[in-house]
Design a protein around this motif. Structure first.
Motif, short mmCIF file in Angstrom:
data_model
loop_
_atom_site.label_atom_id
_atom_site.label_comp_id
_atom_site.label_asym_id
_atom_site.label_seq_id
_atom_site.Cartn_x
_atom_site.Cartn_y
_atom_site.Cartn_z
N LYS A 67 7.60 48.30 -28.30
CA LYS A 67 7.78 49.74 -28.41
C LYS A 67 7.13 50.24 -29.69
CE LYS A 67 10.63 50.99 -25.10
NZ LYS A 67 10.24 52.00 -24.14
N ARG A 68 6.82 51.53 -29.72
CA ARG A 68 6.27 52.16 -30.92
C ARG A 68 7.37 52.93 -31.64
NH1 ARG A 68 1.11 52.51 -31.96
NH2 ARG A 68 -0.38 51.81 -30.40
N PHE A 69 7.39 52.81 -32.97
CA PHE A 69 8.30 53.59 -33.78
C PHE A 69 7.52 54.12 -34.97
CE2 PHE A 69 11.44 53.91 -37.24
CZ PHE A 69 12.27 54.88 -36.69
N ARG A 70 7.38 55.44 -35.05
CA ARG A 70 6.58 56.09 -36.10
C ARG A 70 5.16 55.54 -36.14
NH1 ARG A 70 10.74 56.78 -41.19
NH2 ARG A 70 12.21 58.08 -40.07
#
Length: 98
Positions: A67-70
């Motif tokens: 997943k992508r976070f920031r």
């Protein structure tokens, strides 16, 4: 370390989903368990902690998603679930807690 503490290390938490609720109607419970635990360990822990007889244990490992976070990529952790089938007449109410 006491035996009870080891059982709590094996069983992390109950899984409360639509599928798990449907299983509870057929004498089944779903738990999130330690990734390195075995079926005999899971059976022993459930029998010791809840005082019930276990008929069967099925397990599945769900790989963690990327997943992508920031903007940075990260990976969720892998999760192992135990689908525990209980003998007739035994029940576990997971909504009350341990």
């Amino acid at each position: 370390m006491s035996a009870k503490a080891e059982h709590y290390d094996v069983i992390r938490k109950p899984v409360i989903t639509e599928k798990a609720t449907m299983m509870s109607e057929a004498n089944g419970v779903v738990f999130e368990v330690a990734i390195d635990s075995s079926k005999p360990q899971i059976k022993e822990a459930v029998e010791a902690l809840f005082g019930v007889k276990v008929k069967a244990v099925n397990t599945s490992i769900t790989k963690g998603k990327i997943k992508r976070f920031r903007g940075a990529l990260g990976t969720r952790r892998d999760v192992k679930k135990a689908y525990v089938t209980l003998e007739e007449g035994n029940t576990i109410d997971v909504s009350t807690g341990l």
